[in-house]
Design a protein around this motif. Structure first.
Motif, mmCIF file in Angstrom:
data_model
loop_
_atom_site.group_PDB
_atom_site.id
_atom_site.type_symbol
_atom_site.label_atom_id
_atom_site.label_comp_id
_atom_site.label_asym_id
_atom_site.label_seq_id
_atom_site.Cartn_x
_atom_site.Cartn_y
_atom_site.Cartn_z
ATOM 1 N N ASN A 1 0.831 -1.204 0.000
ATOM 2 C CA ASN A 1 0.000 0.000 0.000
ATOM 3 C C ASN A 1 0.868 1.258 0.000
ATOM 4 N N ILE A 2 1.926 1.259 0.789
ATOM 5 C CA ILE A 2 2.842 2.407 0.829
ATOM 6 C C ILE A 2 3.539 2.562 -0.524
ATOM 7 N N PHE A 3 3.975 1.440 -1.096
ATOM 8 C CA PHE A 3 4.623 1.477 -2.414
ATOM 9 C C PHE A 3 3.677 2.065 -3.463
ATOM 10 N N MET A 4 2.424 1.602 -3.478
ATOM 11 C CA MET A 4 1.454 2.125 -4.450
ATOM 12 C C MET A 4 1.161 3.599 -4.200
ATOM 13 N N PHE A 5 1.103 4.007 -2.934
ATOM 14 C CA PHE A 5 0.858 5.408 -2.605
ATOM 15 C C PHE A 5 1.984 6.286 -3.159
ATOM 16 N N VAL A 6 3.222 5.871 -2.914
ATOM 17 C CA VAL A 6 4.376 6.637 -3.408
ATOM 18 C C VAL A 6 4.390 6.657 -4.929
ATOM 19 N N PHE A 7 4.151 5.501 -5.564
ATOM 20 C CA PHE A 7 4.156 5.419 -7.023
ATOM 21 C C PHE A 7 3.080 6.313 -7.631
ATOM 22 N N LEU A 8 1.858 6.254 -7.088
ATOM 23 C CA LEU A 8 0.779 7.085 -7.630
ATOM 24 C C LEU A 8 1.023 8.564 -7.358
ATOM 25 N N GLY A 9 1.605 8.892 -6.194
ATOM 26 C CA GLY A 9 1.966 10.282 -5.926
ATOM 27 C C GLY A 9 2.998 10.779 -6.923
ATOM 28 N N PHE A 10 4.001 9.950 -7.193
ATOM 29 C CA PHE A 10 5.016 10.292 -8.198
ATOM 30 C C PHE A 10 4.368 10.464 -9.570
ATOM 31 N N THR A 11 3.475 9.563 -9.913
ATOM 32 C CA THR A 11 2.794 9.630 -11.209
ATOM 33 C C THR A 11 1.957 10.894 -11.324
ATOM 34 N N PHE A 12 1.293 11.273 -10.246
ATOM 35 C CA PHE A 12 0.459 12.467 -10.272
ATOM 36 C C PHE A 12 1.288 13.712 -10.574
ATOM 37 N N PHE A 13 2.455 13.843 -9.917
ATOM 38 C CA PHE A 13 3.239 15.064 -10.063
ATOM 39 C C PHE A 13 4.169 15.060 -11.272
ATOM 40 N N THR A 14 4.535 13.896 -11.770
ATOM 41 C CA THR A 14 5.458 13.858 -12.915
ATOM 42 C C THR A 14 4.760 13.359 -14.164
ATOM 43 N N HIS A 15 3.462 13.253 -14.106
ATOM 44 C CA HIS A 15 2.667 12.728 -15.211
ATOM 45 C C HIS A 15 2.957 13.529 -16.480
ATOM 46 N N VAL A 16 3.229 12.811 -17.555
ATOM 47 C CA VAL A 16 3.509 13.438 -18.835
ATOM 48 C C VAL A 16 2.367 13.100 -19.781
ATOM 49 N N LEU A 17 1.795 14.122 -20.377
ATOM 50 C CA LEU A 17 0.709 13.915 -21.321
ATOM 51 C C LEU A 17 1.321 13.686 -22.694
ATOM 52 N N GLU A 18 1.183 12.474 -23.208
ATOM 53 C CA GLU A 18 1.806 12.133 -24.484
ATOM 54 C C GLU A 18 0.939 12.519 -25.671
ATOM 55 N N ALA A 19 -0.362 12.512 -25.493
ATOM 56 C CA ALA A 19 -1.252 12.836 -26.605
ATOM 57 C C ALA A 19 -1.219 14.335 -26.878
ATOM 58 N N LYS A 20 -1.239 14.667 -28.159
ATOM 59 C CA LYS A 20 -1.268 16.082 -28.526
ATOM 60 C C LYS A 20 -2.672 16.624 -28.299
ATOM 61 N N ILE A 21 -2.725 17.798 -27.701
ATOM 62 C CA ILE A 21 -4.004 18.432 -27.423
ATOM 63 C C ILE A 21 -4.376 19.284 -28.632
ATOM 64 N N PRO A 22 -5.570 19.068 -29.192
ATOM 65 C CA PRO A 22 -5.982 19.882 -30.349
ATOM 66 C C PRO A 22 -6.023 21.360 -29.995
ATOM 67 N N LYS A 23 -5.676 22.211 -30.979
ATOM 68 C CA LYS A 23 -5.659 23.654 -30.751
ATOM 69 C C LYS A 23 -7.034 24.183 -30.366
ATOM 70 N N SER A 24 -8.086 23.599 -30.928
ATOM 71 C CA SER A 24 -9.443 24.052 -30.592
ATOM 72 C C SER A 24 -9.735 23.829 -29.109
ATOM 73 N N MET A 25 -9.186 22.780 -28.543
ATOM 74 C CA MET A 25 -9.396 22.500 -27.128
ATOM 75 C C MET A 25 -8.621 23.488 -26.269
ATOM 76 N N LEU A 26 -7.436 23.857 -26.718
ATOM 77 C CA LEU A 26 -6.625 24.812 -25.958
ATOM 78 C C LEU A 26 -7.278 26.187 -25.923
ATOM 79 N N LYS A 27 -8.011 26.533 -26.985
ATOM 80 C CA LYS A 27 -8.658 27.842 -27.043
ATOM 81 C C LYS A 27 -9.914 27.918 -26.182
ATOM 82 N N ASN A 28 -10.531 26.776 -25.899
ATOM 83 C CA ASN A 28 -11.770 26.738 -25.133
ATOM 84 C C ASN A 28 -11.439 26.645 -23.641
ATOM 85 N N PRO A 29 -11.718 27.691 -22.863
ATOM 86 C CA PRO A 29 -11.382 27.660 -21.433
ATOM 87 C C PRO A 29 -12.253 26.689 -20.631
#
Length: 182
Positions: free
Chosen positions: A7-35
């Motif tokens: 449980n501690i290992f998963m907590f640390v791993f998910l915490g690390f994933t939350f803060f260092t998460h990298v979004l690999e998919a490109k976000i469409p420009k239309s989505m970036l313009k819509n607040p």
């Protein structure tokens, strides 16, 4: 103790994933313009937050439940770990890991047959020939069902003759579909 450590290992791993998460998919420009648009990382982060809350609650419950338990220490954990490493469950986990590593190379039919055969031996089957025949038959049947009826392409293998065998099996797909009136 093992449950607490995992449980501690998963907590640390998910915490690390939350803060260092990298979004690999490109976000469409239309989505970036819509607040008002939800970005693609909102749902994964929300799920991680919920998992972190559940893990924190579980960690507290484990500690409270085992408070005063003399077997809740690292020495007992070490002994139990050695017992676990010799168990059928751990060997089964190793079989699955090996199968996942060779799946692309050998293809589904061979990997599936070998995995079924290994699990049969692990579970105590003494008659090797019937086990081998059953393992191969089930792997072939699953390949035809998934490919023919469900239209799911399974890994064919990277070795030439194994790939050709999978392609030959796939040539039976029209016959299977005709058999079931599809």
């Amino acid at each position: 103790m093992f449950e607490l450590i995992m449980n501690i290992f998963m907590f640390v791993f998910l915490g690390f994933t939350f803060f260092t998460h990298v979004l690999e998919a490109k976000i469409p420009k239309s989505m970036l313009k819509n607040p008002n648009a939800l970005m693609p990382d909102v749902w994964p982060k929300l799920i991680i937050i919920l998992l972190l809350i559940c893990l924190a609650i579980n960690i507290v419950k484990i500690i409270k439940k085992n408070k005063g338990n003399k077997d809740f220490n690292f020495a007992t954990f070490g002994k139990n770990t050695l017992v676990f490493l010799k168990s059928k469950m751990f060997i089964g986990m190793i079989i699955l890991v090996v199968a996942s590593l060779v799946l692309e190379l050998l293809g589904f039919v061979v990997t599936g047959a070998l995995m079924l055969f290994a699990f049969g031996l692990l579970l105590g089957q003494k008659k090797v020939l019937p086990l081998a025949i059953f393992s191969i038959a089930v792997a072939l049947l699953l390949h035809i069902i998934f490919n023919g009826l469900l239209s799911v392409t399974l890994p064919r293998g990277e070795i030439a003759f194994l790939r050709q065998m999978s392609l030959t099996l796939e040539s039976f797909v029209p016959w299977v579909k005709g058999l079931f009136g599809m």
